[in-house]
Design a protein around this motif. Structure first.
Motif, PDB file in Angstrom:
ATOM      1  N   ILE A 269       0.830  -1.207   0.000  1.00  0.00           N
ATOM      2  CA  ILE A 269       0.000   0.000   0.000  1.00  0.00           C
ATOM      3  C   ILE A 269       0.864   1.256   0.000  1.00  0.00           C
ATOM      4  N   TYR A 270       1.833   1.304   0.911  1.00  0.00           N
ATOM      5  CA  TYR A 270       2.594   2.539   1.087  1.00  0.00           C
ATOM      6  C   TYR A 270       3.736   2.679   0.084  1.00  0.00           C
ATOM      7  N   ALA A 271       4.058   1.601  -0.625  1.00  0.00           N
ATOM      8  CA  ALA A 271       4.970   1.743  -1.770  1.00  0.00           C
ATOM      9  C   ALA A 271       4.290   2.560  -2.865  1.00  0.00           C
ATOM     10  N   THR A 272       2.997   2.282  -3.110  1.00  0.00           N
ATOM     11  CA  THR A 272       2.245   3.057  -4.106  1.00  0.00           C
ATOM     12  C   THR A 272       2.081   4.503  -3.662  1.00  0.00           C
ATOM     13  N   VAL A 273       1.924   4.721  -2.343  1.00  0.00           N
ATOM     14  CA  VAL A 273       1.797   6.081  -1.825  1.00  0.00           C
ATOM     15  C   VAL A 273       3.074   6.873  -2.087  1.00  0.00           C
ATOM     16  N   SER A 274       4.241   6.268  -1.807  1.00  0.00           N
ATOM     17  CA  SER A 274       5.517   6.942  -1.996  1.00  0.00           C
ATOM     18  C   SER A 274       5.745   7.296  -3.468  1.00  0.00           C
ATOM     19  N   ILE A 275       5.423   6.360  -4.365  1.00  0.00           N
ATOM     20  CA  ILE A 275       5.579   6.617  -5.809  1.00  0.00           C
ATOM     21  C   ILE A 275       4.612   7.716  -6.258  1.00  0.00           C
ATOM     22  N   HIS A 276       3.395   7.677  -5.718  1.00  0.00           N
ATOM     23  CA  HIS A 276       2.388   8.683  -6.052  1.00  0.00           C
ATOM     24  C   HIS A 276       2.846  10.067  -5.605  1.00  0.00           C
ATOM     25  N   LEU A 277       3.407  10.166  -4.392  1.00  0.00           N
ATOM     26  CA  LEU A 277       3.915  11.448  -3.897  1.00  0.00           C
ATOM     27  C   LEU A 277       5.070  11.959  -4.753  1.00  0.00           C
ATOM     28  N   THR A 278       5.950  11.042  -5.173  1.00  0.00           N
ATOM     29  CA  THR A 278       7.071  11.431  -6.036  1.00  0.00           C
ATOM     30  C   THR A 278       6.562  12.029  -7.337  1.00  0.00           C
ATOM     31  N   SER A 279       5.543  11.400  -7.927  1.00  0.00           N
ATOM     32  CA  SER A 279       4.986  11.912  -9.184  1.00  0.00           C
ATOM     33  C   SER A 279       4.331  13.273  -8.981  1.00  0.00           C
ATOM     34  N   LEU A 280       3.693  13.481  -7.832  1.00  0.00           N
ATOM     35  CA  LEU A 280       3.079  14.781  -7.553  1.00  0.00           C
ATOM     36  C   LEU A 280       4.142  15.868  -7.379  1.00  0.00           C
ATOM     37  N   MET A 281       5.247  15.509  -6.727  1.00  0.00           N
ATOM     38  CA  MET A 281       6.336  16.479  -6.545  1.00  0.00           C
ATOM     39  C   MET A 281       6.933  16.893  -7.891  1.00  0.00           C
ATOM     40  N   LEU A 282       7.045  15.937  -8.803  1.00  0.00           N
ATOM     41  CA  LEU A 282       7.613  16.231 -10.121  1.00  0.00           C
ATOM     42  C   LEU A 282       6.654  17.032 -10.995  1.00  0.00           C
ATOM     43  N   SER A 283       5.361  17.034 -10.627  1.00  0.00           N
ATOM     44  CA  SER A 283       4.365  17.734 -11.446  1.00  0.00           C
ATOM     45  C   SER A 283       4.345  19.232 -11.180  1.00  0.00           C
ATOM     46  N   SER A 284       4.908  19.676 -10.051  1.00  0.00           N
ATOM     47  CA  SER A 284       4.848  21.092  -9.668  1.00  0.00           C
ATOM     48  C   SER A 284       6.158  21.788  -9.997  1.00  0.00           C
ATOM     49  N   SER A 285       6.094  22.804 -10.838  1.00  0.00           N
ATOM     50  CA  SER A 285       7.300  23.580 -11.172  1.00  0.00           C
ATOM     51  C   SER A 285       7.813  24.325  -9.946  1.00  0.00           C
ATOM     52  N   THR A 286       6.901  24.762  -9.074  1.00  0.00           N
ATOM     53  CA  THR A 286       7.296  25.456  -7.839  1.00  0.00           C
ATOM     54  C   THR A 286       8.111  24.542  -6.945  1.00  0.00           C
ATOM     55  N   LEU A 287       7.644  23.282  -6.804  1.00  0.00           N
ATOM     56  CA  LEU A 287       8.353  22.319  -5.964  1.00  0.00           C
ATOM     57  C   LEU A 287       9.727  21.987  -6.544  1.00  0.00           C
ATOM     58  N   LYS A 288       9.784  21.767  -7.844  1.00  0.00           N
ATOM     59  CA  LYS A 288      11.064  21.424  -8.476  1.00  0.00           C
ATOM     60  C   LYS A 288      12.068  22.565  -8.330  1.00  0.00           C
ATOM     61  N   LYS A 289      11.590  23.798  -8.512  1.00  0.00           N
ATOM     62  CA  LYS A 289      12.462  24.963  -8.362  1.00  0.00           C
ATOM     63  C   LYS A 289      12.920  25.104  -6.906  1.00  0.00           C
ATOM     64  N   GLY A 290      11.981  24.905  -5.958  1.00  0.00           N
ATOM     65  CA  GLY A 290      12.317  25.029  -4.542  1.00  0.00           C
ATOM     66  C   GLY A 290      13.295  23.968  -4.077  1.00  0.00           C
ATOM     67  N   LEU A 291      13.130  22.734  -4.583  1.00  0.00           N
ATOM     68  CA  LEU A 291      14.042  21.646  -4.212  1.00  0.00           C
ATOM     69  C   LEU A 291      15.432  21.875  -4.785  1.00  0.00           C
ATOM     70  N   LYS A 292      15.518  22.444  -5.998  1.00  0.00           N
ATOM     71  CA  LYS A 292      16.827  22.757  -6.584  1.00  0.00           C
ATOM     72  C   LYS A 292      17.553  23.808  -5.757  1.00  0.00           C
ATOM     73  N   VAL A 293      16.798  24.822  -5.303  1.00  0.00           N
ATOM     74  CA  VAL A 293      17.387  25.873  -4.475  1.00  0.00           C
ATOM     75  C   VAL A 293      17.873  25.292  -3.155  1.00  0.00           C
ATOM     76  N   SER A 294      17.073  24.368  -2.573  1.00  0.00           N
ATOM     77  CA  SER A 294      17.449  23.746  -1.296  1.00  0.00           C
ATOM     78  C   SER A 294      18.709  22.905  -1.437  1.00  0.00           C
ATOM     79  N   CYS A 295      18.845  22.225  -2.583  1.00  0.00           N
ATOM     80  CA  CYS A 295      20.003  21.349  -2.796  1.00  0.00           C
ATOM     81  C   CYS A 295      21.259  22.133  -3.159  1.00  0.00           C
ATOM     82  N   ASN A 296      21.087  23.159  -4.013  1.00  0.00           N
ATOM     83  CA  ASN A 296      22.248  23.888  -4.536  1.00  0.00           C
ATOM     84  C   ASN A 296      22.592  25.137  -3.735  1.00  0.00           C
ATOM     85  N   GLY A 297      21.668  25.521  -2.837  1.00  0.00           N
ATOM     86  CA  GLY A 297      21.884  26.745  -2.074  1.00  0.00           C
ATOM     87  C   GLY A 297      21.272  27.933  -2.787  1.00  0.00           C
ATOM     88  N   PRO A 298      20.978  28.993  -2.053  1.00  0.00           N
ATOM     89  CA  PRO A 298      20.351  30.164  -2.679  1.00  0.00           C
ATOM     90  C   PRO A 298      21.296  30.854  -3.660  1.00  0.00           C
TER      91      PRO A 298
END
Length: 309
Positions: A269-298
């Motif tokens: 059950i929760y394997a599908t949840v984790s994959i589903h959350l990953t796909s939702l994170m990849l769908s948001s340009s705001t999230l992708k931009k924010g995660l890049k900033v968090s990883c690479n620094g401001p």
């Protein structure tokens, strides 16, 4: 109670998946909250995503607490944790269906008057729809609390000496009612999700065929974007449907907490949840931009007089 090796293996996998989901949910909430503070606004999709992140975070913690407590203390039941799980799970279904509706309205190429009206009004409707999803899910808390109270009274009556036939019938009725209530609570938002995603995939497929028909160059950027979107929404359909089916099967055929198969099913059950959350994170340009900033620094501030390309 000492679990066997197979149960321990599935417990560890389940815990790792739960930790992953909690981290994913926390990232979604943290990144979008920071964006909200900085920009003072969120897109309709990001409003739903931040609500989903909070919901998934609470859902996973309630799942972990309820499952492990029920396993190691089978005589006691944290029914209020179970109620929280039912509430957050129902709200998750409504939020996911709402997200699918927003995607369908904003991305699809339908020209029907209803779609055109929704496309114009969707930004203003999102806060009301989020509140409506919350209120509908609150019904789950009320119904579940009443059901659990009656169930505890029935169990107390069964411990008294005498004929327990009527109490057994009542207990059996409550168990059947619980299954039908959960099926109804989840089936309605899932049906809405299914309709929105199928309409969206049909619209994208039709538009992709039109692009291929009018453009001989198959490397066209517009065609690549449509094909990528089509794959993403097909992926979303598969994994959320998988989650729905696993939840329904687990409700209809309740496995005992002492069984290794119960923990195996939880990992699925929760394997599908984790994959589903990953796909939702990849769908948001705001999230992708924010995660890049968090990883690479401001980024360093630009010098005065420079222009942004």
């Amino acid at each position: 109670m000492i679990p066997n090796q197979l149960t321990v293996f599935f417990m560890i996998i389940y815990l790792l998946e739960s930790l992953t989901i909690i981290v994913q949910s926390s990232l979604i909430v943290a990144v979008l909250s920071r964006e909200w503070v900085q920009v003072k606004r969120l897109s309709p999709v990001d409003m739903i995503l931040i609500s989903l992140g909070i919901c998934r975070f609470c859902l996973q913690w309630s799942s972990v607490l309820y499952n492990f407590y029920s396993y190691f203390h089978p005589d006691n039941e944290l029914w209020y944790i179970g109620v929280i799980w039912e509430f957050t799970n129902t709200l998750t279904f409504w939020l996911t269906s709402l997200l699918a509706v927003v995607y369908c309205v904003k991305v699809s190429s339908f020209t029907h008057a209803i779609f055109l009206w929704l496309r114009w009004r969707i930004l203003r409707l999102i806060p009301r729809l989020l509140l409506g999803s919350l209120m509908i899910s609150c019904v789950t808390i009320i119904v579940s609390t009443i059901r659990n109270y009656i169930k505890s009274q029935v169990i107390s009556m069964m411990q008294l000496p005498g004929n327990n036939t009527e109490t057994e019938i009542l207990k059996s009725f409550l168990e059947k009612y619980y299954k039908h209530q959960n099926l109804a609570m989840l089936f309605i938002p899932f049906l809405l999700f299914l309709a929105a995603i199928i309409l969206l995939i049909a619209s994208l497929s039709q538009h992709l065929r039109q692009i291929r028909h009018h453009n001989a160059d198959h490397s066209n950027s517009s065609m690549k974007v449509h094909a990528s979107a089509l794959r993403y929404f097909a992926f979303l359909l598969i994994f959320f449907t998988s989650y729905f089916l696993t939840i329904i099967i687990s409700i209809k055929y309740i496995l005992g907490y002492k069984s290794s198969w119960f923990w195996a099913w939880e990992t699925l059950i929760y394997a599908t949840v984790s994959i589903h959350l990953t796909s939702l994170m990849l769908s948001s340009s705001t999230l992708k931009k924010g995660l890049k900033v968090s990883c690479n620094g401001p980024k360093l501030p630009e010098a005065p007089g420079t222009t942004r390309l």
